[in-house]
Design a protein around this motif. Structure first.
Motif, PDB file in Angstrom:
ATOM      1  N   SER A 107       0.643  -1.200  -0.073  1.00  0.00           N
ATOM      2  CA  SER A 107      -0.009   0.018   0.034  1.00  0.00           C
ATOM      3  C   SER A 107       0.776   1.256  -0.054  1.00  0.00           C
ATOM      4  CB  SER A 107      -0.782   0.011   1.464  1.00  0.00           C
ATOM      5  OG  SER A 107      -1.461   0.996   1.415  1.00  0.00           O
ATOM      6  N   ARG A 108       1.988   1.239   0.716  1.00  0.00           N
ATOM      7  CA  ARG A 108       2.810   2.353   0.826  1.00  0.00           C
ATOM      8  C   ARG A 108       3.533   2.630  -0.386  1.00  0.00           C
ATOM      9  NH1 ARG A 108       5.114   6.174   3.416  1.00  0.00           N
ATOM     10  NH2 ARG A 108       7.347   6.437   3.902  1.00  0.00           N
ATOM     11  N   VAL A 109       3.972   1.580  -1.179  1.00  0.00           N
ATOM     12  CA  VAL A 109       4.665   1.555  -2.450  1.00  0.00           C
ATOM     13  C   VAL A 109       3.756   2.232  -3.435  1.00  0.00           C
ATOM     14  CG1 VAL A 109       5.602   0.280  -4.489  1.00  0.00           C
ATOM     15  CG2 VAL A 109       6.175  -0.277  -2.184  1.00  0.00           C
ATOM     16  N   LYS A 136      14.598   3.885  -0.819  1.00  0.00           N
ATOM     17  CA  LYS A 136      15.100   4.597   0.481  1.00  0.00           C
ATOM     18  C   LYS A 136      13.855   4.618   1.631  1.00  0.00           C
ATOM     19  CE  LYS A 136      17.860   6.963   2.876  1.00  0.00           C
ATOM     20  NZ  LYS A 136      18.870   6.250   3.515  1.00  0.00           N
ATOM     21  N   GLU A 137      12.699   4.727   1.171  1.00  0.00           N
ATOM     22  CA  GLU A 137      11.784   5.163   2.104  1.00  0.00           C
ATOM     23  C   GLU A 137      11.136   3.593   2.457  1.00  0.00           C
ATOM     24  OE1 GLU A 137       9.503   7.737   2.643  1.00  0.00           O
ATOM     25  OE2 GLU A 137      10.456   9.360   1.625  1.00  0.00           O
ATOM     26  N   ILE A 138      11.288   2.545   1.700  1.00  0.00           N
ATOM     27  CA  ILE A 138      10.737   1.336   2.026  1.00  0.00           C
ATOM     28  C   ILE A 138      11.716   0.383   2.767  1.00  0.00           C
ATOM     29  CG2 ILE A 138       9.516  -0.873   1.421  1.00  0.00           C
ATOM     30  CD1 ILE A 138       7.522   1.489   1.060  1.00  0.00           C
ATOM     31  N   CYS A 139      12.909   0.462   2.098  1.00  0.00           N
ATOM     32  CA  CYS A 139      14.053  -0.654   2.601  1.00  0.00           C
ATOM     33  C   CYS A 139      15.121   0.210   3.204  1.00  0.00           C
ATOM     34  CB  CYS A 139      14.713  -1.235   1.469  1.00  0.00           C
ATOM     35  SG  CYS A 139      13.396  -2.140   0.338  1.00  0.00           S
ATOM     36  N   ASN A 140      15.183   1.580   3.446  1.00  0.00           N
ATOM     37  CA  ASN A 140      16.356   2.264   3.804  1.00  0.00           C
ATOM     38  C   ASN A 140      17.460   1.967   3.013  1.00  0.00           C
ATOM     39  OD1 ASN A 140      17.519   4.385   5.328  1.00  0.00           O
ATOM     40  ND2 ASN A 140      18.112   3.116   6.886  1.00  0.00           N
TER      41      ASN A 140
END
Length: 596
Positions: free
Chosen positions: A153-155, A268-272
């Motif tokens: 959902s975030r992706v 970056k946002e999901i997996c840093n």
């Protein structure tokens, strides 16, 4: 007996309660993960989509009636609890986000009771997948699956925001479209209003997104549902979601640039994880020569070496025969594997046969520099030394060779290096190695159809300098096509499209379409192209695959809410199913019994 929620309001999700709330009264609601009665004190782990929170029931705090209800609690009961937040009385549980606190209950309502579930609701479930998919509504309660779907959902949200900020418009294209003769894998939908006529479900929004470029929308995207009625594999589903986009007035670099920045943001946002830009590029030919695959996994070496020149004079019939038939001899070096037992090497040979190899030739170099080989007796000593030398063979290495037509050799060694990497545990899931593969062949020769077919689709632009070969040597023409590959998986792909009528007609001609057939299949697109069409290009990702790679899942079924199984059926709803005779009559459809 289920109670109502009247007069109750949830104040927090389970893990939204923190040490900052100590001393406050809160109301939480969720499912009982487990309940432990320690005689006079009952511990309950309450679970919702955010995580787990410990609740304590003592008769002095919650009264006899609530305590009696707490004694009845079992796994998966749905409850609402009001109580005071306290610091955890026992040892802090560092495995839980809420491990430093607990709720001392003063009241509880049982909102719904549950039968004993057919399997425990727990992370990394060992339960057979068939059973879990039959009860998918329970399987979806597992924290690891919930985490995957929240990430998905975030992706989607991040993608929408990023593309909007880059000037893309989100536009929906139809899912009831016209089937084409090429659409052998279309799902068909009968029309009640037009008896005997059918819609197709789209395999991609390709033609419509090109029409949107003709209509001046400049930059389009959608999270598009697509359908393909084909034999399934672990990473295929009959219905799937694409992040689909098309851009006008661009060439290859423009498309790659915006997509590199999208990938950088998502990872970056999901997996840093910091994706280093620009992402490396490799032509299709180089990828095949070095890795035997157009979606190379760059997390390890073991690259292919072409040794045809070195062995061309030798007497080994397998090598000789392959070269005489226009094929090649190539090898890989499994460094440090010279000690591999014969039994394991034989297993690799069997594995290679699954990809068309007649066998594998090998040289195992021991630590003292002597070697065992399946074909040394057919080679002169200097030929053998030259071969080991060109393969960079050191003491302790295992060299494996395939000899056949190029297509077979690439297939065999490309898959063999992946199998070896799996066995040697070289594939780390959080080591993201991105690659653009570019300059695909425009056409590939289909043995069964005895003609050239488009490698991507008939609207892909040939490279300008190769247009001259389209009649004389069609196999030599490269396309302005590109795939984005991550860790050996193709995440997405696209191309620059043809926008000149003369090149498009030439392309149809090479693919064996008569002008009549081209008009019948793609008439509306060709008609649109008569009225001013901008140069345009696009790309589409498989959203399911992107999320699968991000979360390190083994199958896209782990990132789709309600997936189908291998034969495209749904174990939970039992779709597809029979329909009522009356429905078929309305649609003017008769189902013929298969003759014995």
């Amino acid at each position: 007996m289920a109670e109502s929620m009247v007069g109750l309001k949830r104040t927090h999700r389970c893990t939204e309660v923190t040490t900052a709330h100590i001393g406050q009264e809160v109301t939480v609601m969720g499912w009982v993960q487990k309940s432990r009665n320690k005689g006079g004190i009952i511990f309950v782990d309450l679970r919702d989509r955010s995580g787990i929170l410990q609740i304590i029931f003592e008769e002095n705090d919650c009264g006899a009636e609530n305590f009696a209800k707490a004694e009845k609690l079992r796994s998966e009961f749905v409850v609402a609890v009001t109580g005071r937040v306290e610091a955890r009385s026992g040892a802090v549980n560092t495995n839980l986000a809420t491990g430093a606190i607990e709720i001392r209950a003063n009241s509880m309502r049982i909102l719904s009771e549950s039968e004993t579930p057919p399997f425990p609701i727990e992370e990394n479930s060992k339960t057979k997948e068939e059973l879990r998919l039959k009860y998918r509504f329970l399987d979806l309660r597992r924290p690891d699956i919930q985490k995957n779907l929240m990430i998905r959902s975030r992706v989607a949200t991040l993608t929408r925001a990023f593309l909007a900020s880059e000037g893309f418009l989100e536009i929906e294209t139809p899912t009831l479209i016209k089937s084409t003769p090429e659409g052998a894998r279309d799902y068909l939908v009968p029309s009640r209003v037009h008896p005997g006529s059918f819609y197709a479900l789209p395999q991609s929004p390709q033609l419509f997104k090109q029409l949107l470029m003709c209509s001046g929308y400049d930059r389009y995207f959608q999270l598009a549902r697509c359908y393909r009625d084909e034999d399934l594999r672990a990473d295929r589903q009959p219905e799937f979601t694409q992040i689909d986009m098309e851009l006008s007035f661009v060439d290859v670099d423009d498309v790659l640039d915006v997509n590199e920045r999208l990938l950088k943001k998502l990872f970056k946002e999901i997996c840093n994880f910091d994706v280093q830009l620009p992402i490396p590029r490799m032509t299709w030919q180089e990828a095949m020569d070095r890795f035997g695959s157009d979606k190379p996994d760059l997390r390890f070496g073991m690259e292919l070496k072409n040794v045809s020149e070195v062995v061309k004079g030798c007497e080994f019939a397998v090598f000789k025969g392959a070269l005489e038939n226009g094929g090649s001899v190539r090898g890989i070096n499994a460094q440090g594997q010279g000690h591999m037992p014969r039994k394991k090497i034989d297993a690799l040979v069997e594995y290679a046969k699954g990809f068309g190899a007649k066998g594998l030739a090998y040289v195992a170099i021991s630590e003292d520099g002597t070697f065992k080989s399946s074909f040394a007796k057919f080679m002169k000593e200097e030929e053998m030394n030259a071969l080991i030398n060109v393969m960079d063979g050191k003491p302790g290495d295992l060299l494996l060779f395939a000899a056949d037509r190029n297509k077979v050799v690439f297939d065999v060694l490309g898959n063999l290096r992946l199998e070896l990497a799996r066995q040697l545990d070289l594939l780390k899931k959080d080591d993201f190695k991105f690659l653009w593969v570019t300059e695909f062949p425009l056409l590939e020769y289909s043995e069964e159809e005895d003609r050239y077919v488009a490698m991507h689709h008939p609207f892909t632009m040939p490279m300008d300098e190769d247009l001259q070969y389209i009649d004389s040597d069609p196999g030599r023409v490269r396309a302005k096509a590109y795939d984005i590959v991550l860790n050996g998986v193709e995440m997405g792909g696209g191309s620059v499209r043809i926008h000149q009528a003369d090149i498009q007609s030439k392309m149809f001609e090479v693919l064996g379409f008569t002008p009549e057939r081209a008009k019948e299949q793609f008439g509306f697109l060709l008609e649109a192209f008569k009225y001013g069409v901008p140069p345009h290009a696009g790309l589409a990702y498989g959203l399911d695959r992107v999320v699968m790679l991000m979360v390190g899942a083994d199958s896209i079924r782990d990132v789709i809410a309600f997936p189908k199984v291998k034969d495209a059926s749904c174990l939970m709803t039992e779709a597809p199913g029979q329909v009522d005779e009356k429905q078929l009559e309305e649609l003017h459809i008769a189902v013929a019994a298969e003759e014995e």
